[in-house]
Design a protein around this motif. Structure first.
Motif, PDB file in Angstrom:
ATOM      1  N   SER A  72       0.819  -1.211   0.000  1.00  0.00           N
ATOM      2  CA  SER A  72       0.000   0.000   0.000  1.00  0.00           C
ATOM      3  C   SER A  72       0.854   1.262   0.000  1.00  0.00           C
ATOM      4  O   SER A  72       2.046   1.238   0.318  1.00  0.00           O
ATOM      5  N   LEU A  73       0.172   2.368  -0.354  1.00  0.00           N
ATOM      6  CA  LEU A  73       0.716   3.713  -0.186  1.00  0.00           C
ATOM      7  C   LEU A  73      -0.327   4.509   0.582  1.00  0.00           C
ATOM      8  O   LEU A  73      -1.480   4.604   0.154  1.00  0.00           O
ATOM      9  N   THR A  74       0.051   5.062   1.720  1.00  0.00           N
ATOM     10  CA  THR A  74      -0.889   5.810   2.553  1.00  0.00           C
ATOM     11  C   THR A  74      -0.339   7.201   2.833  1.00  0.00           C
ATOM     12  O   THR A  74       0.872   7.443   2.715  1.00  0.00           O
ATOM     13  N   TYR A  75      -1.231   8.109   3.221  1.00  0.00           N
ATOM     14  CA  TYR A  75      -0.878   9.503   3.466  1.00  0.00           C
ATOM     15  C   TYR A  75      -1.301   9.901   4.861  1.00  0.00           C
ATOM     16  O   TYR A  75      -2.406   9.580   5.311  1.00  0.00           O
ATOM     17  N   ASP A  76      -0.408  10.598   5.563  1.00  0.00           N
ATOM     18  CA  ASP A  76      -0.702  11.117   6.898  1.00  0.00           C
ATOM     19  C   ASP A  76      -0.888  12.622   6.775  1.00  0.00           C
ATOM     20  O   ASP A  76       0.072  13.356   6.525  1.00  0.00           O
ATOM     21  N   SER A  77      -2.111  13.076   6.954  1.00  0.00           N
ATOM     22  CA  SER A  77      -2.401  14.506   6.785  1.00  0.00           C
ATOM     23  C   SER A  77      -1.748  15.355   7.866  1.00  0.00           C
ATOM     24  O   SER A  77      -1.560  16.564   7.689  1.00  0.00           O
ATOM     25  N   THR A  78      -1.385  14.730   8.999  1.00  0.00           N
ATOM     26  CA  THR A  78      -0.734  15.469  10.078  1.00  0.00           C
ATOM     27  C   THR A  78       0.716  15.785   9.737  1.00  0.00           C
ATOM     28  O   THR A  78       1.174  16.920   9.869  1.00  0.00           O
ATOM     29  N   THR A  79       1.445  14.757   9.295  1.00  0.00           N
ATOM     30  CA  THR A  79       2.857  14.938   8.950  1.00  0.00           C
ATOM     31  C   THR A  79       3.042  15.361   7.495  1.00  0.00           C
ATOM     32  O   THR A  79       4.133  15.787   7.112  1.00  0.00           O
ATOM     33  N   LYS A  80       1.974  15.189   6.698  1.00  0.00           N
ATOM     34  CA  LYS A  80       2.023  15.473   5.256  1.00  0.00           C
ATOM     35  C   LYS A  80       3.080  14.621   4.558  1.00  0.00           C
ATOM     36  O   LYS A  80       3.770  15.064   3.631  1.00  0.00           O
ATOM     37  N   LYS A  81       3.179  13.361   4.988  1.00  0.00           N
ATOM     38  CA  LYS A  81       4.138  12.428   4.396  1.00  0.00           C
ATOM     39  C   LYS A  81       3.424  11.173   3.912  1.00  0.00           C
ATOM     40  O   LYS A  81       2.402  10.766   4.450  1.00  0.00           O
ATOM     41  N   PHE A  82       4.023  10.560   2.873  1.00  0.00           N
ATOM     42  CA  PHE A  82       3.512   9.298   2.344  1.00  0.00           C
ATOM     43  C   PHE A  82       4.317   8.131   2.920  1.00  0.00           C
ATOM     44  O   PHE A  82       5.539   8.217   3.069  1.00  0.00           O
ATOM     45  N   THR A  83       3.609   7.038   3.216  1.00  0.00           N
ATOM     46  CA  THR A  83       4.249   5.818   3.695  1.00  0.00           C
ATOM     47  C   THR A  83       3.962   4.684   2.717  1.00  0.00           C
ATOM     48  O   THR A  83       2.801   4.409   2.393  1.00  0.00           O
ATOM     49  N   ILE A 165       5.920   6.481 -10.634  1.00  0.00           N
ATOM     50  CA  ILE A 165       6.599   5.234 -10.938  1.00  0.00           C
ATOM     51  C   ILE A 165       6.563   5.004 -12.441  1.00  0.00           C
ATOM     52  O   ILE A 165       5.506   5.065 -13.071  1.00  0.00           O
ATOM     53  N   LEU A 166       7.738   4.736 -13.025  1.00  0.00           N
ATOM     54  CA  LEU A 166       7.872   4.537 -14.462  1.00  0.00           C
ATOM     55  C   LEU A 166       8.020   3.053 -14.776  1.00  0.00           C
ATOM     56  O   LEU A 166       8.267   2.229 -13.885  1.00  0.00           O
ATOM     57  N   SER A 167       7.898   2.714 -16.045  1.00  0.00           N
ATOM     58  CA  SER A 167       7.946   1.304 -16.441  1.00  0.00           C
ATOM     59  C   SER A 167       9.284   0.651 -16.114  1.00  0.00           C
ATOM     60  O   SER A 167       9.373  -0.569 -15.985  1.00  0.00           O
ATOM     61  N   SER A 168      10.328   1.462 -15.968  1.00  0.00           N
ATOM     62  CA  SER A 168      11.661   0.929 -15.670  1.00  0.00           C
ATOM     63  C   SER A 168      11.917   0.776 -14.168  1.00  0.00           C
ATOM     64  O   SER A 168      12.957   0.240 -13.770  1.00  0.00           O
ATOM     65  N   ASP A 169      11.005   1.227 -13.334  1.00  0.00           N
ATOM     66  CA  ASP A 169      11.221   1.202 -11.887  1.00  0.00           C
ATOM     67  C   ASP A 169      10.981  -0.190 -11.311  1.00  0.00           C
ATOM     68  O   ASP A 169      10.086  -0.923 -11.755  1.00  0.00           O
ATOM     69  N   VAL A 194      10.174  -6.785  -7.190  1.00  0.00           N
ATOM     70  CA  VAL A 194       8.833  -6.311  -7.538  1.00  0.00           C
ATOM     71  C   VAL A 194       9.011  -5.309  -8.678  1.00  0.00           C
ATOM     72  O   VAL A 194       9.660  -4.278  -8.510  1.00  0.00           O
ATOM     73  N   GLY A 195       8.442  -5.619  -9.838  1.00  0.00           N
ATOM     74  CA  GLY A 195       8.576  -4.756 -11.002  1.00  0.00           C
ATOM     75  C   GLY A 195       7.383  -3.833 -11.179  1.00  0.00           C
ATOM     76  O   GLY A 195       6.416  -3.875 -10.410  1.00  0.00           O
ATOM     77  N   TYR A 196       7.453  -2.998 -12.212  1.00  0.00           N
ATOM     78  CA  TYR A 196       6.420  -1.990 -12.447  1.00  0.00           C
ATOM     79  C   TYR A 196       5.017  -2.602 -12.476  1.00  0.00           C
ATOM     80  O   TYR A 196       4.089  -2.081 -11.859  1.00  0.00           O
ATOM     81  N   ASN A 197       4.839  -3.701 -13.191  1.00  0.00           N
ATOM     82  CA  ASN A 197       3.503  -4.298 -13.304  1.00  0.00           C
ATOM     83  C   ASN A 197       2.981  -4.806 -11.970  1.00  0.00           C
ATOM     84  O   ASN A 197       1.768  -4.977 -11.800  1.00  0.00           O
ATOM     85  N   GLY A 200       3.489  -0.545  -9.855  1.00  0.00           N
ATOM     86  CA  GLY A 200       3.458   0.790 -10.432  1.00  0.00           C
ATOM     87  C   GLY A 200       2.064   1.368 -10.606  1.00  0.00           C
ATOM     88  O   GLY A 200       1.787   2.492 -10.142  1.00  0.00           O
ATOM     89  N   PRO A 201       1.133   0.666 -11.284  1.00  0.00           N
ATOM     90  CA  PRO A 201      -0.206   1.239 -11.470  1.00  0.00           C
ATOM     91  C   PRO A 201      -0.925   1.520 -10.165  1.00  0.00           C
ATOM     92  O   PRO A 201      -1.560   2.582 -10.012  1.00  0.00           O
ATOM     93  N   GLN A 202      -0.850   0.596  -9.202  1.00  0.00           N
ATOM     94  CA  GLN A 202      -1.517   0.816  -7.903  1.00  0.00           C
ATOM     95  C   GLN A 202      -0.914   2.000  -7.170  1.00  0.00           C
ATOM     96  O   GLN A 202      -1.631   2.834  -6.595  1.00  0.00           O
ATOM     97  N   PHE A 203       0.414   2.084  -7.170  1.00  0.00           N
ATOM     98  CA  PHE A 203       1.108   3.184  -6.514  1.00  0.00           C
ATOM     99  C   PHE A 203       0.712   4.513  -7.146  1.00  0.00           C
ATOM    100  O   PHE A 203       0.346   5.470  -6.456  1.00  0.00           O
ATOM    101  N   ASN A 204       0.789   4.600  -8.469  1.00  0.00           N
ATOM    102  CA  ASN A 204       0.487   5.859  -9.165  1.00  0.00           C
ATOM    103  C   ASN A 204      -0.961   6.282  -8.959  1.00  0.00           C
ATOM    104  O   ASN A 204      -1.243   7.472  -8.783  1.00  0.00           O
ATOM    105  N   ASP A 205      -1.884   5.327  -9.002  1.00  0.00           N
ATOM    106  CA  ASP A 205      -3.299   5.658  -8.787  1.00  0.00           C
ATOM    107  C   ASP A 205      -3.508   6.251  -7.395  1.00  0.00           C
ATOM    108  O   ASP A 205      -4.220   7.250  -7.237  1.00  0.00           O
ATOM    109  N   ALA A 206      -2.901   5.613  -6.380  1.00  0.00           N
ATOM    110  CA  ALA A 206      -3.067   6.098  -5.001  1.00  0.00           C
ATOM    111  C   ALA A 206      -2.418   7.468  -4.825  1.00  0.00           C
ATOM    112  O   ALA A 206      -2.973   8.357  -4.166  1.00  0.00           O
TER     113      ALA A 206
END
Length: 281
Positions: A72-83, A165-169, A194-197, A200-206
């Motif tokens: 997952s990718l989550t966001y903390d509105s208090t710290t304004k950081k992504f985990t 995240i790019l296709s090469s990541d 863990v490759g882009y497929n 990558g899409p889940q990360f970028n969407d979130a």
């Protein structure tokens, strides 16, 4: 290098000459004494040798049952950081005098955005419940005395700044188990990528969804823009998608709106100053 606050068996290491160790991008199990950096040559113990050890049946488990996954990718509105959260699962086996190690590496663009990496364990004896992986040249590493138990579920959490995240990541985790007592349980390093497929899409969407929320929140808070101006900026935000350079685009839209708000405030203040000046004449 010994990490402060942990037993002396905990070490951090990374390559002094390159940000990509030999195991990066691999899905392979190496049978060798632990080295985060050295190619498996002089420190290797061939599988053919280990296959004659008393617990050789574990070799196939290490080759087939180690898995690495994005969660997952989550966001903390208090710290304004992504985990970002990852999981590495290795078969839980017994052993004697074991030391376990974990190494983590990212493609260059991700590595420069990643920090504060933690290895969290829930059922692994000998491991601290929260171990910091130390960074050096883009490789995050740590280790611990595993005693008589190796493997199990490892959760990794880290701070990651917004990056598309790019296709090469890709990301590679390597779990290793070593001991000076040979002839019984396998000595190995299991690298899994863990490759882009895979992420990558889940990360970028979130990331895109949250950045849109953040940008719209900033624009909503601006006091000096007209409703039409705010609507225009929000329409630009809605037009962003993962096929675009959305991280930089959204940052520019937000900055443009903020600059326009400041100019509107200055213009209003200037008009009021002139009004009061004319009123006192």
């Amino acid at each position: 290098m010994t990490l402060p606050g942990f037993p002396t068996a905990i070490k951090a290491s990374a390559d002094d000459s390159t940000s990509s160790p030999f195991w990066f991008g691999q899905n392979q199990t190496y049978f060798q004494h632990y080295s985060a950096l050295t190619l498996p040559t002089s420190n290797s113990i061939p599988e053919s040798v280990q296959s004659k050890w008393s617990n050789a049946s574990e070799i196939n488990q290490e080759k087939t049952q180690n898995t690495f996954a994005y969660k997952s990718l989550t966001y903390d509105s208090t710290t304004k950081k992504f985990t970002m959260t990852l999981e590495y699962n290795s078969p839980a086996l017994k052993g004697e005098g074991r030391k376990s190690y974990f190494d983590l590496a990212f493609s260059q663009s991700m590595s420069s955005k990643t920090s504060d990496v933690h290895l969290l364990t829930s059922s692994i004896k000998g491991a601290a419940p929260d171990t910091t992986l130390e960074a050096k040249n883009g490789v995050f590493s740590s280790g611990f005395d595993a005693g008589q138990q190796l493997g199990g579920l490892y959760t990794l959490k880290m701070t990651i700044d917004p990056v598309k995240i790019l296709s090469s990541d890709e990301m590679t985790g390597m779990y290793s188990s070593d001991t000076d007592t040979t002839g019984y349980h396998p000595i190995f390093q299991a690298a899994r990528t863990v490759g882009y497929n895979d992420f990558g899409p889940q990360f970028n969407d979130a990331l895109l969804a949250q950045l849109k929320i953040n940008s719209k929140g900033t624009i909503s808070s601006l006091d000096n823009l007209t409703p039409d101006q705010k609507s225009g900026y929000n329409n630009q935000i809605d037009g962003e998608n993962t096929n675009k350079d959305f991280v930089n685009d959204l940052n520019k839209i937000t900055n443009d709106a903020t600059d326009a708000d400041k100019k509107a405030a200055c213009s209003y203040a200037d008009k009021m100053d002139r009004f009061y000046a004319s009123s006192t004449v």
